[in-house]
Enzyme design. Structure first.
Site, PDB file in Angstrom:
ATOM      1  N   GLN A 217      -6.432   0.802  -7.369  1.00 55.63           N
ATOM      2  CA  GLN A 217      -5.582   0.235  -8.416  1.00 55.63           C
ATOM      3  C   GLN A 217      -5.951   0.830  -9.785  1.00 55.63           C
ATOM      4  O   GLN A 217      -5.153   0.844 -10.705  1.00 55.63           O
ATOM      5  CB  GLN A 217      -5.766  -1.287  -8.430  1.00 55.63           C
ATOM      6  CG  GLN A 217      -4.954  -2.021  -9.454  1.00 55.63           C
ATOM      7  CD  GLN A 217      -5.038  -3.517  -9.235  1.00 55.63           C
ATOM      8  OE1 GLN A 217      -4.512  -4.031  -8.257  1.00 55.63           O
ATOM      9  NE2 GLN A 217      -5.719  -4.211 -10.115  1.00 55.63           N
TER      10      GLN A 217
ATOM     11  N   TYR B 282      -6.406   1.675   2.363  1.00 56.49           N
ATOM     12  CA  TYR B 282      -6.266   1.172   0.994  1.00 56.49           C
ATOM     13  C   TYR B 282      -7.513   0.408   0.578  1.00 56.49           C
ATOM     14  O   TYR B 282      -8.028  -0.413   1.327  1.00 56.49           O
ATOM     15  CB  TYR B 282      -5.033   0.265   0.870  1.00 56.49           C
ATOM     16  CG  TYR B 282      -4.891  -0.303  -0.531  1.00 56.49           C
ATOM     17  CD1 TYR B 282      -4.319   0.452  -1.542  1.00 56.49           C
ATOM     18  CD2 TYR B 282      -5.386  -1.563  -0.853  1.00 56.49           C
ATOM     19  CE1 TYR B 282      -4.221  -0.030  -2.835  1.00 56.49           C
ATOM     20  CE2 TYR B 282      -5.295  -2.058  -2.141  1.00 56.49           C
ATOM     21  CZ  TYR B 282      -4.715  -1.285  -3.129  1.00 56.49           C
ATOM     22  OH  TYR B 282      -4.631  -1.777  -4.403  1.00 56.49           O
TER      23      TYR B 282
ATOM     24  N   LYS C 280      -3.870   4.062 -11.910  1.00 58.50           N
ATOM     25  CA  LYS C 280      -2.697   4.153 -12.779  1.00 58.50           C
ATOM     26  C   LYS C 280      -2.980   4.060 -14.275  1.00 58.50           C
ATOM     27  O   LYS C 280      -2.408   4.854 -15.033  1.00 58.50           O
ATOM     28  CB  LYS C 280      -1.645   3.133 -12.333  1.00 58.50           C
ATOM     29  CG  LYS C 280      -0.972   3.564 -11.015  1.00 58.50           C
ATOM     30  CD  LYS C 280      -0.042   2.548 -10.452  1.00 58.50           C
ATOM     31  CE  LYS C 280      -0.735   1.323  -9.910  1.00 58.50           C
ATOM     32  NZ  LYS C 280      -1.722   1.603  -8.833  1.00 58.50           N
TER      33      LYS C 280
ATOM     34  N   ASN D   7       0.818  -1.221   0.000  1.00 56.45           N
ATOM     35  CA  ASN D   7       0.000   0.000   0.000  1.00 56.45           C
ATOM     36  C   ASN D   7       0.848   1.266   0.000  1.00 56.45           C
ATOM     37  O   ASN D   7       0.557   2.216  -0.733  1.00 56.45           O
ATOM     38  CB  ASN D   7      -0.959  -0.001   1.193  1.00 56.45           C
ATOM     39  CG  ASN D   7      -1.898  -1.198   1.165  1.00 56.45           C
ATOM     40  OD1 ASN D   7      -1.958  -1.913   0.166  1.00 56.45           O
ATOM     41  ND2 ASN D   7      -2.613  -1.428   2.258  1.00 56.45           N
TER      42      ASN D   7
ATOM     43  N   SER E 214      -5.641   9.879 -48.665  1.00 56.60           N
ATOM     44  CA  SER E 214      -6.878   9.105 -48.662  1.00 56.60           C
ATOM     45  C   SER E 214      -6.683   7.887 -49.556  1.00 56.60           C
ATOM     46  O   SER E 214      -5.973   7.955 -50.555  1.00 56.60           O
ATOM     47  CB  SER E 214      -8.014   9.984 -49.205  1.00 56.60           C
ATOM     48  OG  SER E 214      -9.018   9.158 -49.776  1.00 56.60           O
TER      49      SER E 214
ATOM     50  N   HIS F 260     -16.465  34.768 -32.400  1.00 59.45           N
ATOM     51  CA  HIS F 260     -17.617  34.005 -32.910  1.00 59.45           C
ATOM     52  C   HIS F 260     -17.283  33.324 -34.231  1.00 59.45           C
ATOM     53  O   HIS F 260     -18.150  33.092 -35.062  1.00 59.45           O
ATOM     54  CB  HIS F 260     -18.857  34.896 -33.099  1.00 59.45           C
ATOM     55  CG  HIS F 260     -19.177  35.737 -31.902  1.00 59.45           C
ATOM     56  ND1 HIS F 260     -20.092  35.378 -30.945  1.00 59.45           N
ATOM     57  CD2 HIS F 260     -18.655  36.925 -31.499  1.00 59.45           C
ATOM     58  CE1 HIS F 260     -20.150  36.309 -30.011  1.00 59.45           C
ATOM     59  NE2 HIS F 260     -19.276  37.257 -30.321  1.00 59.45           N
TER      60      HIS F 260
ATOM     61  N   GLU G 235      -6.431  16.062 -36.010  1.00 60.29           N
ATOM     62  CA  GLU G 235      -7.752  15.503 -35.691  1.00 60.29           C
ATOM     63  C   GLU G 235      -7.665  14.503 -34.539  1.00 60.29           C
ATOM     64  O   GLU G 235      -8.538  14.455 -33.668  1.00 60.29           O
ATOM     65  CB  GLU G 235      -8.332  14.797 -36.917  1.00 60.29           C
ATOM     66  CG  GLU G 235      -8.644  15.746 -38.061  1.00 60.29           C
ATOM     67  CD  GLU G 235      -8.858  14.965 -39.352  1.00 60.29           C
ATOM     68  OE1 GLU G 235      -9.901  14.322 -39.484  1.00 60.29           O
ATOM     69  OE2 GLU G 235      -7.963  14.980 -40.217  1.00 60.29           O
TER      70      GLU G 235
ATOM     71  N   LYS H  22      -6.182  14.197 -51.792  1.00 57.47           N
ATOM     72  CA  LYS H  22      -6.356  14.597 -50.397  1.00 57.47           C
ATOM     73  C   LYS H  22      -5.051  14.697 -49.629  1.00 57.47           C
ATOM     74  O   LYS H  22      -4.108  13.942 -49.850  1.00 57.47           O
ATOM     75  CB  LYS H  22      -7.251  13.577 -49.677  1.00 57.47           C
ATOM     76  CG  LYS H  22      -8.683  13.606 -50.161  1.00 57.47           C
ATOM     77  CD  LYS H  22      -9.471  14.713 -49.522  1.00 57.47           C
ATOM     78  CE  LYS H  22      -9.757  14.320 -48.119  1.00 57.47           C
ATOM     79  NZ  LYS H  22     -10.834  14.868 -47.460  1.00 57.47           N
TER      80      LYS H  22
END
Ligand code: ARG
Length: 462
Positions: free
Chosen positions: A319, A314, A322, A107, A274, A153, A287, A280
């Site tokens: 657990q 504990y 992480k 712990n 693409s 805007h 993204e 493309k």
């Protein structure tokens, strides 16, 4: 599956129980920190006479060998990293390995390793933030005069410069560095020696291990030391904030590299094609950063939900702290580097950016400001310029096309000198208020940014 416990168990656990509880694979992210924590603990046990100095040295030598051999030498059919390392230690040094866990529990061990790991990872994140800031600063200076539309805007608002825009991102990263450093300080306290929850009867020296591991001090309460995960929540929050801002840079790259804007071209090395459309060039990395921000935000929510209502002491639930942490840190490190790579590859289309300010009425405020500077109340000036905008629209012309006669026809009260304030370059040139894009204000901002950039760390944010 071999365990570190089981003395009081008469049958072995079900296979599904083992699998459900196992974390060895994700624990590999902090195998080194677990060893380092154990070395400090072993040395302290020797120094305090809880075990002999020779025994302590044997344990330390064994741990160092494990470190040299690397994680590949560890057994993977075990519950967690603590088990894997202790079993390896048995193999290397024999029964004395069993003394390492004196006055310690998994712990306090896991909480210590997690704090050490976060410490090391934050140093990397801080370096990557600096590095990205360096790119923004260099380009900010290079393009300090490059006119582009400024948006509110997402509509053209007032002309700014590319350098001014890029420096805005520099300052937001500065705050992230500052936050990460504060979290670094806040997390830098040692849980080691808290044992399971209530300390130990052995005469351990928690200050000694705390100092050896580079912590500021031991956490004063053993129960708190083993129960606290707020430092991980802090880290997840900082990760989410960094990703949110990187997602905003990403969104700009996506928009600006599109045909409608045409403000920037990114290199082949950071874009993708693409499988069907040969023409493309897709900003996939931007993204993905934008998309993965969702997961990083969710990681904070995940752990906050785990911790909510959890009683002290504990609980195995923790657990679950992480995997979100490793995931968020990994994504932040990759995204900071990818953002820098993309920016470094940007070919800014300066002519297109400047051309985009043509005919966009973005110097209308300058016209109102001019009138206000002649003594007309600003609200009234605003109204008058509103008429000018309508007048231009009616005649299908832009502000730049206005001549004295047309202006007079729209509103005879507006002096013809007002026409001299309508160029975007001049508009930017006049915006010399502190923090504005004007040349003097920008020179001062760049100078300040450079000075802050040269400082070690992120102590200043202005
Ligand atoms: N794998 C555990 C964790 O990450 C280590 C601590 C286990 N302690 C226990 N008493 N079962 O939290």
């Amino acid at each position: 599956m071999k365990k570190l416990w089981g003395g009081a168990f008469s049958e072995s656990t079900a296979e599904l129980v083992d699998r459900f509880g196992q974390t060895i694979h994700t624990d590999l992210n902090f195998w080194q920190e677990d060893i380092i924590g154990s070395v400090a603990h072993a040395r302290m046990l020797g120094e305090t006479g809880i075990i002999t100095k020779e025994e302590a040295q044997t344990l330390i030598d064994g741990l160092e060998k494990i470190h040299e051999a690397g994680p590949e030498a560890l057994k993977m059919d075990v519950e967690d990293i603590h088990t894997a390392i202790e079993m390896k230690l048995y193999e290397l040094v024999g029964d004395v390995a069993g003394k390492l866990h004196t006055a310690r529990s998994r712990n306090d061990q896991v909480a210590t390793a997690a704090r050490l790991m976060l410490h090391n990872e934050l140093l990397i994140v801080l370096d990557l933030i600096k590095s990205l800031q360096g790119e923004l600063l260099a380009q900010g200076e290079k393009y300090k005069d490059a006119i582009m539309p400024g948006y509110t805007h997402q509509q053209h608002a007032q002309p700014i410069t590319l350098g001014f825009h890029l420096l805005a991102h520099f300052w937001s990263l500065q705050r992230h560095g500052h936050r990460a450093e504060q979290l670094f300080q806040l997390a830098n306290y040692s849980p080691l020696g808290a044992a399971a929850l209530a300390g130990t009867g052995f005469p351990i020296d928690r200050h000694m291990t705390s100092t050896e591991l580079g912590f500021t001090a031991p956490i004063p309460n053993a129960l708190d030391a083993t129960s606290d995960r707020s430092f991980i929540l802090d880290a997840l929050h900082v990760c989410a904030l960094i990703m949110i801002d990187l997602s905003r840079i990403s969104q700009e790259l996506v928009l600006y590299s599109g045909r409608e804007f045409g403000f920037v071209k990114m290199a082949d090395s950071v874009t993708t094609g693409s499988s069907i459309m040969p023409q493309k060039r897709n900003p996939d990395m931007a993204e993905l950063i934008r998309g993965r921000t969702g997961r990083v935000i969710a990681n904070w929510v995940t752990l906050a939900t785990v911790m909510k209502g959890l009683p002290l002491g504990y609980n195995r639930d923790t657990q679950e702290d992480k995997p979100p942490l490793f995931d968020s840190l990994g994504k932040v490190k990759d995204s900071l580097q990818l953002t820098q790579l993309q920016l470094a590859s940007c070919e800014w289309q300066l002519d297109a950016m400047k051309a985009a300010t043509r005919g966009d009425f973005s110097t209308a405020t300058d016209l109102a400001d001019y009138l206000a500077s002649t003594g007309i109340p600003f609200r009234e000036a605003h109204e008058m310029v509103g008429q000018v905008v309508i007048g231009c629209n009616d005649r299908d012309i832009t502000l730049e096309d206005l001549d004295a006669a047309t202006l007079h026809a729209i509103n005879a009260a507006i002096p013809v000198e007002a026409l001299s304030v309508l160029k975007p370059e001049d508009s930017v040139r006049r915006r010399e208020s502190f923090g504005g894009p004007g040349p003097k204000a920008m020179a001062a901002q760049i100078e300040r940014a450079k000075a802050i950039f040269e400082e070690r760390g992120f102590c200043s944010i202005a």
